[in-house]
Write an enzyme that holds these catalytic residues in place. Structure first.
Site, PDB file in Angstrom:
ATOM      1  N   GLY A  44      -2.834   1.654   4.409  1.00  0.00           N
ATOM      2  CA  GLY A  44      -2.248   0.784   3.401  1.00  0.00           C
ATOM      3  C   GLY A  44      -1.409  -0.299   4.035  1.00  0.00           C
ATOM      4  O   GLY A  44      -1.170  -0.298   5.250  1.00  0.00           O
ATOM      5  N   PRO A  45      -0.952  -1.235   3.255  1.00  0.00           N
ATOM      6  CA  PRO A  45      -0.163  -2.362   3.777  1.00  0.00           C
ATOM      7  C   PRO A  45       1.215  -1.913   4.266  1.00  0.00           C
ATOM      8  O   PRO A  45       1.653  -0.796   3.965  1.00  0.00           O
ATOM      9  CB  PRO A  45      -0.046  -3.293   2.565  1.00  0.00           C
ATOM     10  CG  PRO A  45      -0.260  -2.406   1.378  1.00  0.00           C
ATOM     11  CD  PRO A  45      -1.204  -1.339   1.808  1.00  0.00           C
ATOM     12  N   PRO A  46       1.912  -2.781   4.992  1.00  0.00           N
ATOM     13  CA  PRO A  46       3.265  -2.423   5.473  1.00  0.00           C
ATOM     14  C   PRO A  46       4.232  -2.212   4.309  1.00  0.00           C
ATOM     15  O   PRO A  46       4.120  -2.843   3.262  1.00  0.00           O
ATOM     16  CB  PRO A  46       3.671  -3.649   6.301  1.00  0.00           C
ATOM     17  CG  PRO A  46       2.398  -4.345   6.625  1.00  0.00           C
ATOM     18  CD  PRO A  46       1.478  -4.085   5.486  1.00  0.00           C
ATOM     19  N   GLY A  47       5.180  -1.310   4.528  1.00  0.00           N
ATOM     20  CA  GLY A  47       6.265  -1.128   3.577  1.00  0.00           C
ATOM     21  C   GLY A  47       5.972  -0.231   2.395  1.00  0.00           C
ATOM     22  O   GLY A  47       6.786  -0.133   1.482  1.00  0.00           O
ATOM     23  N   VAL A  48       4.811   0.460   2.395  1.00  0.00           N
ATOM     24  CA  VAL A  48       4.508   1.322   1.246  1.00  0.00           C
ATOM     25  C   VAL A  48       4.998   2.763   1.468  1.00  0.00           C
ATOM     26  O   VAL A  48       4.844   3.603   0.585  1.00  0.00           O
ATOM     27  CB  VAL A  48       2.995   1.336   0.931  1.00  0.00           C
ATOM     28  CG1 VAL A  48       2.532  -0.017   0.475  1.00  0.00           C
ATOM     29  CG2 VAL A  48       2.188   1.820   2.123  1.00  0.00           C
ATOM     30  N   GLY A  49       5.557   3.054   2.640  1.00  0.00           N
ATOM     31  CA  GLY A  49       6.160   4.365   2.862  1.00  0.00           C
ATOM     32  C   GLY A  49       5.262   5.350   3.581  1.00  0.00           C
ATOM     33  O   GLY A  49       5.387   6.558   3.372  1.00  0.00           O
ATOM     34  N   LYS A  50       4.364   4.872   4.449  1.00  0.00           N
ATOM     35  CA  LYS A  50       3.455   5.782   5.157  1.00  0.00           C
ATOM     36  C   LYS A  50       4.221   6.682   6.129  1.00  0.00           C
ATOM     37  O   LYS A  50       4.031   7.900   6.153  1.00  0.00           O
ATOM     38  CB  LYS A  50       2.388   4.983   5.901  1.00  0.00           C
ATOM     39  CG  LYS A  50       1.514   4.117   4.997  1.00  0.00           C
ATOM     40  CD  LYS A  50       0.401   3.439   5.749  1.00  0.00           C
ATOM     41  CE  LYS A  50       0.893   2.436   6.765  1.00  0.00           C
ATOM     42  NZ  LYS A  50       1.578   1.286   6.162  1.00  0.00           N
ATOM     43  N   THR A  51       5.092   6.087   6.929  1.00  0.00           N
ATOM     44  CA  THR A  51       5.845   6.863   7.920  1.00  0.00           C
ATOM     45  C   THR A  51       6.819   7.826   7.247  1.00  0.00           C
ATOM     46  O   THR A  51       6.909   9.001   7.612  1.00  0.00           O
ATOM     47  CB  THR A  51       6.598   5.916   8.870  1.00  0.00           C
ATOM     48  OG1 THR A  51       5.662   5.042   9.485  1.00  0.00           O
ATOM     49  CG2 THR A  51       7.337   6.713   9.934  1.00  0.00           C
ATOM     50  N   LYS A  64      -6.670  -5.161  -5.204  1.00  0.00           N
ATOM     51  CA  LYS A  64      -6.960  -6.457  -5.830  1.00  0.00           C
ATOM     52  C   LYS A  64      -6.454  -6.513  -7.269  1.00  0.00           C
ATOM     53  O   LYS A  64      -5.925  -7.535  -7.727  1.00  0.00           O
ATOM     54  CB  LYS A  64      -8.461  -6.723  -5.771  1.00  0.00           C
ATOM     55  CG  LYS A  64      -8.966  -6.985  -4.347  1.00  0.00           C
ATOM     56  CD  LYS A  64     -10.471  -7.166  -4.309  1.00  0.00           C
ATOM     57  CE  LYS A  64     -10.935  -7.484  -2.896  1.00  0.00           C
ATOM     58  NZ  LYS A  64     -12.396  -7.635  -2.799  1.00  0.00           N
ATOM     59  N   SER A  85     -16.262 -10.888  -0.289  1.00  0.00           N
ATOM     60  CA  SER A  85     -16.038 -10.696  -1.725  1.00  0.00           C
ATOM     61  C   SER A  85     -15.687 -11.979  -2.462  1.00  0.00           C
ATOM     62  O   SER A  85     -15.210 -11.951  -3.585  1.00  0.00           O
ATOM     63  CB  SER A  85     -14.917  -9.667  -1.943  1.00  0.00           C
ATOM     64  OG  SER A  85     -13.707 -10.120  -1.389  1.00  0.00           O
TER      65      SER A  85
END
Length: 778
Positions: free
Chosen positions: A355-362, A721, A678
């Protein structure tokens, strides 16, 4: 002594842990009241009694079922009262007896017993068996220390086979149950065959015991010798002032190696290296290399592990406390816990949070560790381009160290941590190797139980580790590596989710970081919404956290300077804190435009909207593409142009429209590279709008690839999207028909605010995206 008595009524003496064969003479201590009265009865009568062994020795008052049915008729030779209250008797076994019936008697045990005669057998066969048994018994006696030479001699002199078998059985160290089987063998040949089998087995056991004893003795002698030599070495070193001695250090390392409980092959290697270390001079460079290596072996966890908290309710509560939303990830973790609870063992899964940065993966990986009750280790793979970073350096190199995997396991201190491999898509490769290929062994459940590190040299078990990887761009991960992972996409957060995250997580964190409390600063809900809409445009919440930090700093300054005691941020005061809005909420056009269509794109930073503009000018039919487009988007533009030319009739366009005009397709923000499969229908819609003069509806966004026959092909990143379309203020999006299966991924809060139209051909796109022709409107 031979006896030929038949069935008769006779007292019985139950025996515990002992069995008397015919021909045996031995002392017995009698203490139970019934047993003493039975002895007194037979002494006043003919001094004969039945001796029967108990099946269970612990029973004090045995019943009929607690005694073996075959016993021995015995003659009581002597009876003596002992000072401790017991009675000692001397008995001689006479003959086997079968107990048929217990007789009611309150004073002592009494039974009806039949005396069993000796069975007649083939004398020659019995004699041969007797000789064979005697031969094995003599061999057994040589191996055993429990059989004296006098016993062997006395047994050798016995001629009567039945008597020989019984006496020999009485000298063997057998359990009562096994002796009972021999007692029940009335047939002499059967009795001798049993003894032959027993002696054969006992000889083998004794032989093995002797070999083990010899090995243990040699090992003890070697250990004692080494101990003696070490003590001598210590004494010599002490006399010399211990200038070169490592005695205490070596002993400490030896103790640590034994306490580490390493696998056998690793412990053997460690002791071998310790012996080398002991002999190498302390000033030698090799001495420090060996010492560092031993320190690593001792420090690694080989068996220590944490116990997983297999409480699903508690795990769910922990995940909900730390993160809002992210239902799929939480569900996957809870499934893992449920399976582990049922199987009690499960190889660690390899989850890949994308996912994109800042979504809380870590931070989500940390929460997974906390919910499981496991240790957490994180290593970043961003920019790693050396294979040795994963597998370690060989010890022959100066400054060699283990790889990041082994370093992480040492840091964890247990064999089953949650191990986060961060930014797995940002590894590179060069002449030093390909670290992504080295990771294949780490992340393969079929191989990682024998992970080989070049520094450690011995294999290390990583199968109990729960690996979690994170990535922004899946396409940057090599296919063989990605194949070993279980991808879980975190597309980003909706406006509602961002608001909840800000209230429950970000704001309390920033208040604490800036020394504030709720009594100092209050941000209204509608103010938060304004910050989200007009000051951030992202999939995650990192920029939102920065804006909240800015508000906290401003509030802290007001409170410290005495300007205000409590700061309340309202919709009207947000601009005073953060300045003029940096984003325009709803990037849709203010009115319908000719030749401008809004597309939906998927980038590593999440979903985004993409404006595609077309202008026409007099010329010779040239097609110009600008906006830093990649090869795929250029091909999409040419394919859309070719379709329009081939379908000009159906679209109501002159077939030779392109001969007198030049077409310019531009995608704004030219400094940003753009590519992807796309944008086909968006470019075609913008072209048709410009050529026909029909305006594109401002509230419509679209995504999909286009074939030369006008068919709309499916695309990826539907959730991302749709979220970008919602952020931009679009109210209708056009998606390929084949993406119907992905509609469940779109959050309900977005579905409620926006209509989704599925299209399979460009004709349908034009119908929904373009204004009707002027003659139809009139």
């Amino acid at each position: 002594m031979t006896t030929t008595e038949t069935s008769r009524k006779i007292p019985l003496l139950p025996l515990r842990g002992v069995l008397v064969f015919p021909g045996m003479v031995l002392h017995l201590d009698v203490g139970r009241d019934k047993s003493v009265r039975a002895i007194e009865q037979v002494m006043a009568d003919d001094q004969k009694i039945i001796l029967a062994s108990q099946i269970d020795f612990s029973i004090d008052e045995p019943e009929k079922d607690d005694l073996y049915e075959t016993g021995t008729l015995a003659y009581v030779k002597q009876m003596l009262k002992m000072p401790n209250g017991t009675t000692r008797i001397l008995v001689e076994g006479l003959q086997r007896a079968a107990i048929h019936e217990f007789i009611e008697n309150q004073h002592f045990y009494e039974v009806n017993a039949e005396m069993l005669p000796i069975a007649e057998d083939n004398q020659a066969e019995v004699t041969a068996l007797q000789r064979k048994v005697l031969e094995h018994f003599e061999q057994y006696a040589k191996l055993s220390s429990k059989i004296s030479d006098e016993t062997v001699t006395s047994v050798r002199d016995m001629e009567e086979p039945g008597y020989f078998a019984d006496i020999l059985a009485s000298h063997l160290p057998l359990e009562v149950k096994r002796k009972q089987e021999i007692l029940e063998a009335v047939d002499i040949k059967e009795r001798l065959q049993q003894l032959l089998e027993i002696l054969t087995n006992e000889k083998e056991v004794l032989g093995i015991e002797q070999k083990i004893g010899q090995r243990v003795k040699k090992s003890m002698e070697k250990t004692q010798k080494e101990y003696y030599l070490r003590e001598q070495m210590k004494a010599i070193q002490k006399e010399l002032g211990d200038k070169e001695g490592k005695g205490e250090e070596v002993e400490t390392l030896r103790t640590q190696i034994e306490e580490a409980q390493m696998p056998e092959n690793v412990e053997e290697k460690a002791h071998k290296e310790l012996t080398r270390y002991e002999r190498v001079p302390a000033a030698s460079a090799e001495s420090s290399v060996i010492r560092t290596y031993l320190d690593w072996l001792v420090a690694l966890p080989w068996h220590e592990e944490t116990t997983d908290q297999l409480d699903l309710e508690n795990a769910e509560q922990v995940l909900d406390e730390d993160h809002y939303g992210l239902e799929k990830v939480k569900e996957r973790v809870l499934e893992h816990l449920a399976v582990q609870q049922l199987t009690q063992s499960l190889r660690g899964p390899i989850l890949c949070l994308t996912g994109p940065p800042g979504v809380g993966k870590t931070s989500l990986a940390k929460s997974v560790a906390r919910s499981l009750g496991r240790e957490f280790v994180r290593i970043s793979l961003g920019g790693v381009r050396d294979e040795a970073e994963i597998r370690g350096h060989r010890r022959t190199y100066v400054g060699a160290l283990p790889g990041k995997m082994i370093q992480g396991m040492k840091s964890a201190g247990v064999v089953n941590p949650v191990f986060l491999l961060d930014e797995v898509d940002k590894m590179a490769n060069d002449f030093r190797g390909d670290p992504s290929s080295a990771l294949l062994e780490v992340l393969d459940p079929e191989q990682n139980h024998q992970f080989g590190d070049h520094y450690i040299e011995e294999t290390y078990d990583l199968s109990n580790v729960m690996f979690i990887t994170t990535a922004n761009n899946i396409s940057a991960i090599p296919a063989p590596l990605y194949d070993r992972m279980e991808p879980i996409s975190i597309a980003g957060y909706t406006e509602i989710e961002k608001k909840e995250i800000a209230i429950n997580h970000l704001l309390p964190k920033q208040l604490e970081a800036h020394g504030l409390s709720k009594s100092h600063l209050q941000i209204k809900d509608d103010s938060l919404v304004k910050v989200i809409r007009y000051y951030t445009r992202e999939a995650g919440v990192r920029n939102l956290e920065r804006e909240l930090a800015t508000i906290c700093r401003k509030a802290a300054k007001m409170i410290v300077t005495g300007e205000k005691k409590k700061v309340i941020v309202t919709v009207n005061t947000v601009e005073n804190m953060l300045g003029k809005p940096r984003m325009r909420y709803g990037q849709v056009e203010e009115k319908d435009q000719v030749g401008a269509a809004t597309g939906l794109a998927y980038t590593t930073a999440g979903g985004d909207t993409l404006s595609i503009e077309v202008s026409l000018s007099k010329g010779k039919g040239e097609l110009t593409l600008t906006g830093h487009l990649g090869d795929v988007m250029k091909e999409s533009a040419r394919a859309a142009f070719s379709y329009i030319r081939s379908s000009a009739d159906e679209l109501g366009i002159d077939e030779d429209f392109y001969e007198n005009i030049d077409i310019h397709i531009h995608v704004p923000e030219g400094a940003t590279p753009k590519d992807g499969p796309s944008a086909g229908i968006t470019m075609a819609t913008a072209l048709i709008s410009a050529i026909t003069g029909r305006a594109v509806k401002k509230e419509v966004g679209m995504t999909g690839e286009l074939t030369l026959r006008g068919r709309v092909l499916p695309i990826g990143g539907v959730k991302e999207k749709s979220m970008s379309a919602h952020r931009a203020g679009l109210t209708k999006i056009l998606l390929p028909k084949d993406n119907e299966k992905d509609l469940d991924d779109i959050p309900n809060s977005i579905r409620n605010d926006m209509s989704v139209v599925l299209v399979s051909h460009l004709d349908e796109v034009i119908q929904h995206a373009l204004e009707a022709p002027s003659h139809e409107r009139s």
